[in-house]
Enzyme design. Sequence first.
Site, mmCIF file in Angstrom:
data_model
loop_
_atom_site.group_PDB
_atom_site.id
_atom_site.type_symbol
_atom_site.label_atom_id
_atom_site.label_comp_id
_atom_site.label_asym_id
_atom_site.label_seq_id
_atom_site.Cartn_x
_atom_site.Cartn_y
_atom_site.Cartn_z
ATOM 1 N N GLY A 99 -18.089 -3.203 -0.530
ATOM 2 C CA GLY A 99 -18.037 -3.212 -1.980
ATOM 3 C C GLY A 99 -17.173 -2.122 -2.566
ATOM 4 C CE1 TYR A 118 -3.010 -3.040 0.301
ATOM 5 C CE2 TYR A 118 -3.333 -2.583 2.619
ATOM 6 C CZ TYR A 118 -3.590 -3.357 1.514
ATOM 7 O OH TYR A 118 -4.441 -4.433 1.620
ATOM 8 N N GLY A 126 -16.838 0.757 -1.621
ATOM 9 C CA GLY A 126 -17.595 2.003 -1.603
ATOM 10 C C GLY A 126 -18.978 1.924 -2.216
ATOM 11 N N GLY A 146 -23.997 3.331 -0.782
ATOM 12 C CA GLY A 146 -25.142 4.029 -1.354
ATOM 13 C C GLY A 146 -24.823 5.436 -1.825
ATOM 14 C CG HIS A 174 -0.997 -8.613 -0.197
ATOM 15 N ND1 HIS A 174 -0.527 -7.324 -0.148
ATOM 16 C CD2 HIS A 174 -2.325 -8.484 -0.397
ATOM 17 C CE1 HIS A 174 -1.526 -6.461 -0.305
ATOM 18 N NE2 HIS A 174 -2.619 -7.146 -0.479
#
Length: 326
Positions: free
Chosen positions: A203, A57, A205, A209, A121
């Site tokens: 998901g 990351y 983001g 919703g 990973h």
Amino acid sequence: MKKRVLGNSGVEVSAIGMGCMNLSFGTGKAVSIREGVRVIRGAFEKGITFFDTAEAYGPFTNEELVGEALIPIRKEVVIATKFGMISEEGGLNSRPEHIRKVAEASLKRLRTDYIDLFYQHRVDPNVPIEDVAGTVGDLIAEGKVKHFGLSEVGASTIRKAHAIQPVTAVQNQYSIWTREPEQYVLPLCEELGIGFVPWAPLGTGFLTGTITAETTFDPETDLRASFPRFTKVAMQANMPLIKMLNALALKKGISTVQLALAWLLSKNRLIVPIPGMDKLDYIDDNIQAPNFMMTAEDLIEIEVALTRISIQGERLSAELLAISEE
């Protein structure tokens, strides 16, 4: 914050963990170190004790941020990081000598003398999983690592690794619209007493919703720009899922985020989701989810609703799917 134990390991963590990646990489521009530290320490103050990062990351910058943020509270938290997805040669590398090299580098970046949970990973097809498990087992014997984990891994690999070095947790993508682990991996985790840590439980983001079919993603900073499920056509096709979740959340008096996380928590006692959180407001929303456990009737209602919805688009890019097991 309610607590959960990762399988039979005895490792107690907050029922909701924190995926730290988004602070540095993957879904937009990185935040400043100062802001990242503020968010991570804010999460701890609100009850989160399980923090997830990886050398990949950034690369490296997210581990540095997590290390900086958690120095004052190191003994009160569980830090998970990962090896094997990147290397100087390029691509996957889980050779024993490389695992050791990564462990030492991660310890320095995290500013600690032990890693609580060290995941592979991605599975390296060129290195037997037994060698990987044995190497992490040696690091555990040396006190540099406390527990062994696997990420984006299939049932056969889990069983082989667990026979050499007990696996504390498996971290695979899992959510209400990404349910592949239910077929083989979750039943095996139940059988072997292994904790299950869903990544992207919201998901990436979409299940919040807040994403519409018109939402765009910067290909320079946002991995979703390459995910088939996040094309405009796919997002438009998948909107019935959001409408269903929004309506059910409204009926239950909770947010859509809380509903999606509560669904996971209610599916199995082994599950500890790690939603990505890069704002304190997101943390405030997410940490309420363990207070709402779904009934059997709630779960059936969602299952029935899902039978009428067809999810469009692969969950990841072709490149990432190629290095993932199911």
